[in-house]
Design an enzyme around this catalytic site. Structure first.
Site, PDB file in Angstrom:
ATOM      1  CG  HIS A  24      -2.491  35.985 -20.723  1.00 27.69           C
ATOM      2  ND1 HIS A  24      -1.744  36.638 -21.665  1.00 27.69           N
ATOM      3  CD2 HIS A  24      -3.667  36.674 -20.614  1.00 27.69           C
ATOM      4  CE1 HIS A  24      -2.425  37.687 -22.111  1.00 27.69           C
ATOM      5  NE2 HIS A  24      -3.590  37.721 -21.498  1.00 27.69           N
ATOM      6  CG  ASP A  60      -6.048  39.101 -18.498  1.00 30.32           C
ATOM      7  OD1 ASP A  60      -6.780  38.191 -18.076  1.00 30.32           O
ATOM      8  OD2 ASP A  60      -6.081  39.520 -19.663  1.00 30.32           O
ATOM      9  CB  CYS A 624      37.736   9.262 -48.597  1.00 27.59           C
ATOM     10  SG  CYS A 624      36.332   8.287 -49.164  1.00 27.59           S
TER      11      CYS A 624
END
Length: 819
Positions: A24, A60, A624
């Site tokens: 559910h 339920d 770099c």
């Protein structure tokens, strides 16, 4: 069993040996019934989830076996909750539940009646929007009813259903007022959709509108008159159109003939027919990404075919993209620059509406305001990337088709290379000619290189010991990691993006990228071009902002599986620590350097001077792999320095857009100030400042090319990277090869290195002993898309470029089959 057990007699439910269990979609007992998740959204619950429980007599209320829950985000809908959590986790939970029952360990936890509600699916008549509520409650009402039955209101005397609601953060864009019956103030039709207001004055945004006749339009086009011009079909497209006409005919069997004016819904089609139409067309015409909403927005056959052809050609994506450009007339052209966050295929303001100024280093002027992404923006971008990877077309795409999209993106970058290079120049200070060749040119090459790898990623078959009398086949598969984060620096804004994202995308991942705060504009332009190329939404997300906020959240985020970073060593260490503590995400780091360049007396002096200068001053020293320290053999030292200074004096320092400029401004003021301090330290330590060391007397952030000699090994400038146009030179004794190698390797960095000599034996000997990821012999800065790039020691680990880069974004799965 499904959750509709109330229609099944109890003797059937109890018949199995262990009884029956039910999945559910609700954290019972709060919301019960078929529309439980809708009511979770309508009520504004902060958590959702599901329950597996023992079936009872249909109310339920049977005993709980297990539950799972998830957080509900303000952007969630019924669909996103199902796709993200309820469906995938529900399958796992049902398997776990069955195993618990089989093991005799399944609990039966009584349900409480307290706080329980049973609210069925709303009737259309009851789903009208109540405008006397705060904006968040209205947003919850709309998304809770999306798509069935649909929240509606009255506009111009007719019922209009509202779809695709989201809370509006930041400033409201300009638009045209639209009266909404019952609302405290008019709505606003904007380029992003329909802005609506709650009783608290806060705003929400609605994406689509559906009228009483079933026609759906983008809310942004409410006031648009007339239809867009039709496109002329090719012969192949006409054949596809006839095939689609036959699909319409098979669905609308009650219609004598499908005319151009035949309306799908007026002919009796329902929502299930929409799904059938979409799926049949996708099956008939593979590769077309069609959604249910497309049918609602093109209800007649003629409109449907026009929409289909535009999708087939990829034209619809460009039409849907809304961009609030910052426009400048510069470099004899008009440049259009996106400046907002790019999330899930859309440009939008940061969640909190914050912005910051990005500065032109040539004169210190403001280029434009850029969105300043928040932690919430990071989470939304990661969720979009995860959805795109898990459920979008990117993850299911044929690798060759993925490569085609990357090729198309590279082509678009080439078409826009002058605009990209101009943006790169004004945002980063890159000399325009270098920006064209390297910043943009190598980015295009990188995309094309990795596009070619998409359909060539292969595993291996591996012979293993056979489990006689059976036999075994073992093979490996290379699979994408999932959502990847990329954090890039400001020295090569576009190229660093390409180096990392091309490999990431070629491997099949999705990405969230943070450009450097000071240079975000080419990354955002790249995002725009990616949409034009047809890259599906959510695959690429760009978040400008701070490293401390955006970068940290990316490091910490549990849904990110890989982080690629280029930047300083201290930040790299912090990122690695955060990635480990969060979820052990994979990391690749390209960090600082102090690359040695050894120049022997038997070198080609002309080349050594030219390349030695390039090794330091290339891209203003913001490089770099720049040679952080030159070791020059004593017998040629003075000549080398003299010739270098002579050449520096010829360099033209100035506007990077001037084609004759050699040396542009440093990237930003804080960096230039740091370089000046670096030079002051060198002088104080006793090094000889031969040339430069000062700021150029002109507007902007210009630094003189600088040369230091007499640099001793213990000095700060001998050990630390300047990341600027500062040449640091030390002598070494003639013939002392091993001695200079020891000095060159006496650093915690190991990114790059170089050697100049005509003696091939000496060159090979030195290259074998230099502790660096790249060794240049009689050249420098020669990188190529096919050659792996990355460092040793505290310069990081992992590779960009080449086949090795793909491995950074793939995981290896071993499969063993017995037969």
């Amino acid at each position: 069993m499904p959750f509709c057990s109330q229609f099944i007699p109890m003797n059937v439910i109890d018949h199995p040996k262990h009884g029956s269990i039910i999945y559910h979609p609700s954290i019972l007992p709060l919301h019960r019934g078929a529309s439980a998740i809708n009511w979770t959204l309508i009520h504004g619950d902060k958590k959702a989830g599901f329950t597996v429980f023992w079936a009872d007599d249909g109310l339920d209320t049977g005993p709980i076996l297990l539950q799972r829950e998830c957080a509900v985000e303000t952007t969630d809908t019924v669909d996103t909750l199902y796709n993200r959590f309820l469906f995938p986790e529900g399958i796992k939970a049902m398997v776990e539940a069955v195993q618990l029952i089989a093991d005799g360990k399944a609990p039966r936890i009584p349900q409480t009646e307290e706080g329980a509600s049973y609210e069925g699916i709303q009737k259309k008549s009851n789903s009208r929007v109540n405008w006397g509520q705060p904006a968040e409650a209205i947003h919850n009402w709309i998304r809770g009813h999306d798509k069935v039955p649909g929240a509606w209101t009255v506009i111009d005397g007719q019922s209009v259903t509202l779809y695709g609601s989201s809370m509006l953060g930041g400033s409201v864009p300009a638009g045209q007022a639209l009266e909404i019956e019952g609302a405290s103030q008019p709505g606003l039709v904007t380029k992003n959709g329909l802005v609506l207001y709650g009783s608290d004055g806060k705003a929400l945004l609605v994406k689509n509108l559906q009228f009483e006749d079933g026609k759906m339009i983008p809310a942004s086009k409410y006031f648009s008159s007339g239809e867009s011009s039709s496109v002329e079909l090719t012969d192949d497209e006409k054949n596809m159109a006839e095939a689609i006409r036959n699909i319409w005919k098979s669905i609308l069997s009650n219609v004598a003939a499908i005319e151009d004016t035949t309306d799908f819904f007026k002919s009796g089609a329902a929502s299930m027919d929409v799904v059938r139409l979409v799926e049949e067309v996708k099956q008939e015409c593979a590769g077309v990404q069609l959604q249910n909403e497309d049918v609602y927005m093109a209800t007649t056959f003629q409109d449907f075919i026009q929409m289909f052809v535009r999708k087939l050609r990829g034209e619809d994506q460009e039409e849907e993209l809304v961009i609030d450009y910052a426009t400048k007339e510069v470099n004899n052209m008009t440049v259009n620059m996106p400046h907002q966050c790019f999330i899930d295929g859309k440009f939008e303001d940061a969640e909190n509406g914050k912005t910051y100024n990005t500065i032109n280093p040539t004169d210190g002027s403001v280029i434009c305001k850029v969105s300043y992404a928040s932690v919430g923006d990071v989470d939304r971008a990661v969720a979009a990337a995860k959805e795109a990877f898990d459920n979008g077309p990117w993850g299911r795409m044929n690798p060759r088709d993925r490569g085609s999209l990357l090729y198309k993106l590279a082509d678009l970058m080439e078409e826009h290379q002058e605009e990209l290079a101009t943006i790169e120049s004004i945002d980063s200070g890159a000399v325009y000619t270098l920006a064209i060749k390297t910043h943009v040119g190598m980015s295009i090459q990188t995309l094309r290189y990795f596009a070619g790898w998409c359909d060539k990623i292969q595993g291996k078959t591996i012979p293993i010991n056979q489990a006689r009398p059976n036999r075994n086949l073992t093979f490996t598969k290379k699979e994408p990691l999932g959502v990847c984060a990329i954090v890039i620096p400001w020295n090569y804004p576009l190229m660093m993006l390409a180096w990392k994202s091309a490999a990431c995308l070629a491997a099949g991942n999705t990405l969230v990228l943070k450009p450097a705060q000071v240079t975000p504009l080419t990354a955002l332009k790249f995002a725009e071009l990616s949409v034009k190329a047809g890259i599906p939404k959510g695959v690429i997300n760009i978040l400008p902002g701070s490293g401390g906020m955006v970068g940290q959240r990316l490091s910490d985020h549990p849904d990110i599986r890989k982080l690629g970073f280029t930047g300083s060593t201290p930040i790299g260490k912090q990122i690695m620590k955060s990635c480990a503590l969060s979820n052990l995400k994979k990391v690749s780091l390209e960090l600082g350097g102090k690359s040695p360049l050894i120049i022997f007396s038997d070198c080609d002096m002309d080349k050594a001077v030219r390349m030695g200068m390039s090794s330091v001053f290339f891209n203003k020293g913001e490089n770099c792999i720049a040679a952080g320290r030159l070791f020059v053999e004593e017998s040629i030292h003075d000549e080398f320095i003299s010739r270098v200074v002579e050449e520096i004096k010829k360099m033209k320092i100035g506007d990077p857009l001037d084609r004759s400029t050699d040396h542009g401004p440093q990237n930003h003021k804080a960096h230039m100030d740091k370089l000046l301090e670096y030079c002051e330290t060198g002088v104080k330590e006793g090094a000889t400042l031969v040339y430069g060391g000062k700021q150029v007397d002109r507007p902007g952030f210009f630094m003189e090319p600088t040369v230091f000699t007499g640099v001793e090994d213990h000095m700060f400038i001998a050990k630390e990277e300047s990341f600027g146009p500062v040449m640091v030179v030390s002598k070494f004794k003639d013939g002392d090869v091993d001695g200079v190698l020891q000095r060159a390797n006496d650093t915690e960095y190991g990114l790059a290195s170089g050697v100049f000599t005509r003696d091939i034996n000496k060159a090979m000997y030195v290259s074998e002993r230099l502790e660096a990821g790249t060794v240049f012999v009689n050249t420098y800065n020669k990188t190529d898309v096919a050659s792996p790039f990355g460092g040793f020691k505290q310069s990081g680990f992992g590779k960009d470029l080449g086949e090795d880069a793909l491995l950074e974004y793939l995981k290896t799965k071993a499969v063993t089959v017995e037969y």
